[in-house]
Design a protein around this motif. Structure first.
Motif, PDB file in Angstrom:
ATOM      1  N   LEU A 118      23.725 -18.582 -17.583  1.00  0.00           N
ATOM      2  CA  LEU A 118      22.738 -19.385 -16.845  1.00  0.00           C
ATOM      3  C   LEU A 118      23.330 -19.971 -15.569  1.00  0.00           C
ATOM      4  N   TRP A 119      24.584 -20.430 -15.633  1.00  0.00           N
ATOM      5  CA  TRP A 119      25.200 -20.985 -14.431  1.00  0.00           C
ATOM      6  C   TRP A 119      25.527 -19.904 -13.405  1.00  0.00           C
ATOM      7  N   LEU A 120      25.921 -18.732 -13.871  1.00  0.00           N
ATOM      8  CA  LEU A 120      26.249 -17.656 -12.936  1.00  0.00           C
ATOM      9  C   LEU A 120      25.014 -17.073 -12.269  1.00  0.00           C
ATOM     10  N   THR A 121      23.956 -16.885 -13.052  1.00  0.00           N
ATOM     11  CA  THR A 121      22.748 -16.237 -12.520  1.00  0.00           C
ATOM     12  C   THR A 121      21.770 -17.218 -11.888  1.00  0.00           C
ATOM     13  N   GLU A 122      21.941 -18.523 -12.191  1.00  0.00           N
ATOM     14  CA  GLU A 122      21.029 -19.563 -11.695  1.00  0.00           C
ATOM     15  C   GLU A 122      19.581 -19.231 -12.047  1.00  0.00           C
ATOM     16  N   PHE A 163      36.998 -17.889  -6.576  1.00  0.00           N
ATOM     17  CA  PHE A 163      35.972 -16.863  -6.350  1.00  0.00           C
ATOM     18  C   PHE A 163      34.600 -17.345  -6.828  1.00  0.00           C
ATOM     19  N   LEU A 164      34.535 -17.844  -8.062  1.00  0.00           N
ATOM     20  CA  LEU A 164      33.251 -18.292  -8.605  1.00  0.00           C
ATOM     21  C   LEU A 164      32.672 -19.454  -7.806  1.00  0.00           C
ATOM     22  N   SER A 165      33.533 -20.388  -7.399  1.00  0.00           N
ATOM     23  CA  SER A 165      33.059 -21.586  -6.688  1.00  0.00           C
ATOM     24  C   SER A 165      32.505 -21.268  -5.316  1.00  0.00           C
ATOM     25  N   ASN A 166      32.849 -20.107  -4.776  1.00  0.00           N
ATOM     26  CA  ASN A 166      32.271 -19.701  -3.496  1.00  0.00           C
ATOM     27  C   ASN A 166      30.825 -19.241  -3.646  1.00  0.00           C
ATOM     28  N   PHE A 167      30.441 -18.875  -4.877  1.00  0.00           N
ATOM     29  CA  PHE A 167      29.104 -18.316  -5.084  1.00  0.00           C
ATOM     30  C   PHE A 167      28.203 -19.175  -5.969  1.00  0.00           C
ATOM     31  N   ILE A 168      28.793 -19.979  -6.866  1.00  0.00           N
ATOM     32  CA  ILE A 168      27.983 -20.867  -7.694  1.00  0.00           C
ATOM     33  C   ILE A 168      28.538 -22.287  -7.560  1.00  0.00           C
ATOM     34  N   SER A 169      27.838 -23.243  -8.116  1.00  0.00           N
ATOM     35  CA  SER A 169      28.252 -24.646  -8.068  1.00  0.00           C
ATOM     36  C   SER A 169      29.684 -24.814  -8.574  1.00  0.00           C
ATOM     37  N   ASN A 170      30.505 -25.531  -7.787  1.00  0.00           N
ATOM     38  CA  ASN A 170      31.880 -25.755  -8.255  1.00  0.00           C
ATOM     39  C   ASN A 170      31.906 -26.657  -9.489  1.00  0.00           C
ATOM     40  N   THR A 171      30.846 -27.453  -9.665  1.00  0.00           N
ATOM     41  CA  THR A 171      30.729 -28.271 -10.877  1.00  0.00           C
ATOM     42  C   THR A 171      30.558 -27.369 -12.100  1.00  0.00           C
ATOM     43  N   ALA A 172      29.679 -26.384 -11.969  1.00  0.00           N
ATOM     44  CA  ALA A 172      29.454 -25.442 -13.073  1.00  0.00           C
ATOM     45  C   ALA A 172      30.714 -24.639 -13.367  1.00  0.00           C
ATOM     46  N   THR A 173      31.410 -24.213 -12.313  1.00  0.00           N
ATOM     47  CA  THR A 173      32.640 -23.444 -12.488  1.00  0.00           C
ATOM     48  C   THR A 173      33.681 -24.247 -13.266  1.00  0.00           C
ATOM     49  N   GLY A 190      44.787 -27.970 -10.960  1.00  0.00           N
ATOM     50  CA  GLY A 190      44.696 -26.790 -10.097  1.00  0.00           C
ATOM     51  C   GLY A 190      43.278 -26.256 -10.004  1.00  0.00           C
ATOM     52  N   ILE A 191      42.524 -26.365 -11.095  1.00  0.00           N
ATOM     53  CA  ILE A 191      41.122 -25.929 -11.079  1.00  0.00           C
ATOM     54  C   ILE A 191      40.316 -26.781 -10.109  1.00  0.00           C
ATOM     55  N   ALA A 192      40.574 -28.097 -10.118  1.00  0.00           N
ATOM     56  CA  ALA A 192      39.874 -28.997  -9.192  1.00  0.00           C
ATOM     57  C   ALA A 192      40.215 -28.654  -7.743  1.00  0.00           C
ATOM     58  N   VAL A 193      41.483 -28.321  -7.501  1.00  0.00           N
ATOM     59  CA  VAL A 193      41.922 -27.940  -6.150  1.00  0.00           C
ATOM     60  C   VAL A 193      41.259 -26.638  -5.718  1.00  0.00           C
ATOM     61  N   ALA A 194      41.258 -25.647  -6.614  1.00  0.00           N
ATOM     62  CA  ALA A 194      40.659 -24.345  -6.297  1.00  0.00           C
ATOM     63  C   ALA A 194      39.160 -24.479  -6.034  1.00  0.00           C
ATOM     64  N   ALA A 195      38.497 -25.351  -6.785  1.00  0.00           N
ATOM     65  CA  ALA A 195      37.058 -25.563  -6.597  1.00  0.00           C
ATOM     66  C   ALA A 195      36.772 -26.162  -5.221  1.00  0.00           C
ATOM     67  N   SER A 196      37.608 -27.099  -4.782  1.00  0.00           N
ATOM     68  CA  SER A 196      37.424 -27.724  -3.472  1.00  0.00           C
ATOM     69  C   SER A 196      37.823 -26.788  -2.335  1.00  0.00           C
ATOM     70  N   ALA A 197      38.718 -25.841  -2.628  1.00  0.00           N
ATOM     71  CA  ALA A 197      39.171 -24.890  -1.595  1.00  0.00           C
ATOM     72  C   ALA A 197      38.108 -23.848  -1.275  1.00  0.00           C
ATOM     73  N   ALA A 198      37.132 -23.683  -2.169  1.00  0.00           N
ATOM     74  CA  ALA A 198      36.091 -22.655  -1.978  1.00  0.00           C
ATOM     75  C   ALA A 198      35.037 -23.153  -1.000  1.00  0.00           C
ATOM     76  N   MET A 199      35.127 -22.725   0.236  1.00  0.00           N
ATOM     77  CA  MET A 199      34.195 -23.194   1.280  1.00  0.00           C
ATOM     78  C   MET A 199      33.882 -22.079   2.275  1.00  0.00           C
ATOM     79  N   ILE A 248      26.461 -21.325   0.889  1.00  0.00           N
ATOM     80  CA  ILE A 248      26.076 -21.702  -0.471  1.00  0.00           C
ATOM     81  C   ILE A 248      27.252 -22.230  -1.288  1.00  0.00           C
ATOM     82  N   SER A 249      28.464 -22.208  -0.726  1.00  0.00           N
ATOM     83  CA  SER A 249      29.643 -22.581  -1.498  1.00  0.00           C
ATOM     84  C   SER A 249      29.643 -24.047  -1.903  1.00  0.00           C
ATOM     85  N   THR A 250      29.291 -24.933  -0.978  1.00  0.00           N
ATOM     86  CA  THR A 250      29.254 -26.370  -1.268  1.00  0.00           C
ATOM     87  C   THR A 250      28.066 -26.999  -0.549  1.00  0.00           C
TER      88      THR A 250
END
Length: 489
Positions: free
Chosen positions: A61-65, A388-398, A429-438, A442-444
């Motif tokens: 559900l989070w990936l497909t929205e 990669f995922l955070s660039n396409f879906i919500s970084n919160t969901a990722t 590191g996950i939090a850092v990677a999520a913020s790096a996705a910009m 649609i990334s953020t």
């Protein structure tokens, strides 16, 4: 689901989303009813298998929205309560020996009022009060003044101030506010110049990077902070100030590097800029209350645990209580809180609770040979997947999907993670990677807001976003490994 039903009733039926919704339902039912031996986890119980199915549902559900991200979190909590808890349907329950350990329904509902949620809520309340009193506008004016009128210095000023605001205020609200301040600046710049692109890109980059600075800066930070500090989690006793001591210097370094990159990618043709920010601070006693409370809250977040023994979650109640008591915040103001994000965070917490509360995490640790895995490979793959995922879906969901999984991995690998600085390196590191996705609009949310101005093209955003993102990943992970080995985090 609400959006799907609404679309059907109004005639705006989205076939693609409907397809993904029903495919998700089908896959979830199949996983729910598969023979337990397929999963390769020794002693897998019926309840634990249901949690795996719910996790699969959340991923899809989070990936497909297929439904809004916050609605997915609501669905997770609903399914856990009705089918996996001690308050579920009777035909879904059985003896613990036969079905496994059911979740405590009170514990699931408590995800909405988890101490870390209160911490996040405190940040929202501070932001609303600052905006309502005009304190944010006054602070922006004061902070921008030292940067003068030179175009490149003004760019640096906007980046740094956006980054600082994003540490304590929603990066979405910060981006919207700072872009408003830029409107009169754009009038003084050539219409065809690249300086406009640089200034516009400075806002989402500043907001995305700045959010890493504190545990409340972004929802992924909140997930990481909870896992690392919760007594039922890793219980590493990392303080708010401890997080800031490591991450704020990183944020400042990254903002300065991003400033150099933007200057090279989008050079100014005009050497000076006149800054005029409209609006002013409201001069009354309530503004004084907001300013003093804001200052005391930040000080207590930084040193409260060490000096006074008050943790960051408790401190978050200070602005909530003071602003409610003094009338600075009213019931109407609460409507402007981004409750969708709160629901998403609660849903992520519920997933983590389900994995631990049913014993699934422990069973996975015992059945999967994590000890044979390479810590470096785990770190790199986890970071790249999150990026990669955070660039396409919500970084919160990722973060909500990856952090519970990686918590299990970290527990299974134990001391072998010391070579990369321990569990904190992987989780933060996950939090850092999520913020790096910009990379994309649609990334953020800050990216989307900046793109909506029409002043930048997608290729401009991708060019700057990829460069800043890669540098953030390299420097961020390098720092986490160093401080982890030094025992700072």
């Amino acid at each position: 689901m609400q959006e799907t039903v609404k679309n059907v009733l109004t005639g705006h039926f989205n076939k693609k989303k409907a397809f993904w919704f029903f495919l998700t339902a089908l896959v979830t039912i199949i996983v729910w009813n598969l023979p337990s031996g397929i999963f390769g986890i020794d002693g897998l119980t019926v309840v634990q298998q249901r949690v795996i199915a719910i996790f699969v549902m959340a991923i899809m559900l989070w990936l497909t929205e297929a439904i809004p991200a916050w609605a997915t979190s609501v669905t997770i909590i609903f399914v856990l309560l009705f089918f996996v808890s001690d308050s579920s349907f009777k035909f879904m329950q059985g003896s613990e020996g036969e079905y496994g350990q059911l979740l405590d329904s009170v514990g699931i509902m408590a995800c909405f009022a988890d101490p870390t949620i209160i911490l996040f809520l405190g940040g929202f309340i501070l932001a609303i009060a600052a905006t309502k009193s005009g304190l944010d506008v006054w602070v922006a004016k004061v902070m921008l003044k030292p940067f003068g009128k030179k175009s490149e210095n003004v760019l640096l000023g906007f980046m740094l101030i956006t980054g600082i605001f994003s540490m304590f205020i929603s990066n979405t609200a910060t981006a919207a506010m700072m872009l408003t301040f830029l409107t009169p600046v754009f009038k003084a710049l050539p219409a065809n110049g690249k300086g406009r692109i640089a200034l516009t890109m400075a806002i989402p980059i500043g907001a995305n990077l700045g959010g890493m600075g504190t545990p409340i800066g972004t929802p992924p930070n909140v997930f990481a902070y909870k896992v690392l500090t919760d007594p039922s989690g890793m219980d590493m006793n990392i303080g708010f100030g401890q997080w800031m001591a490591v991450m704020v210097p990183l944020v400042i370094i990254l903002l300065i590097i991003a400033w150099f990159l933007l200057r090279k990618l989008f050079p100014f043709s005009q050497k000076t800029i006149e800054i005029k920010i409209e609006g002013d601070m409201h001069r009354n006693w309530r503004t004084v209350v907001v300013a003093v409370t804001f200052l005391i809250t930040i000080i207590l977040w930084i040193i409260g645990k060490k000096v006074f023994g008050i943790n960051a979650n408790t401190v978050a109640m200070l602005p909530i209580a003071v602003f409610a008591f003094t009338g600075v915040i009213t019931a109407k103001d609460l409507q402007s809180i981004d409750w969708g994000v709160i629901w998403m965070v609660a849903g992520g917490f519920a997933l983590g609770l389900a994995m631990n509360g049913t014993g699934l995490a422990k069973a996975a640790v015992g059945s999967i040979p994590f000890g044979e895995w390479s810590p470096i490979v785990i770190l790199i793959i986890a970071g790249l997947v999150c990026y990669f995922l955070s660039n396409f879906i919500s970084n919160t969901a990722t973060a909500a999907l990856l952090i519970p999984i990686l918590t299990v991995v970290c527990e299974g690998m134990g001391d072998r993670l010391n070579v990369i600085g321990g569990s904190s390196t992987v989780i933060i590191g996950i939090a850092v990677a999520a913020s790096a996705a910009m990379t994309l609009p649609i990334s953020t949310p800050p990216n989307a807001i900046a793109y909506s101005t029409g002043l930048i093209q997608q290729k401009d955003m991708a060019k700057a976003g990829i460069l800043v993102g890669i540098i953030t990943l390299v420097l961020g992970y390098s720092l986490l490994i160093l401080v982890g080995k030094a025992g700072i985090l």
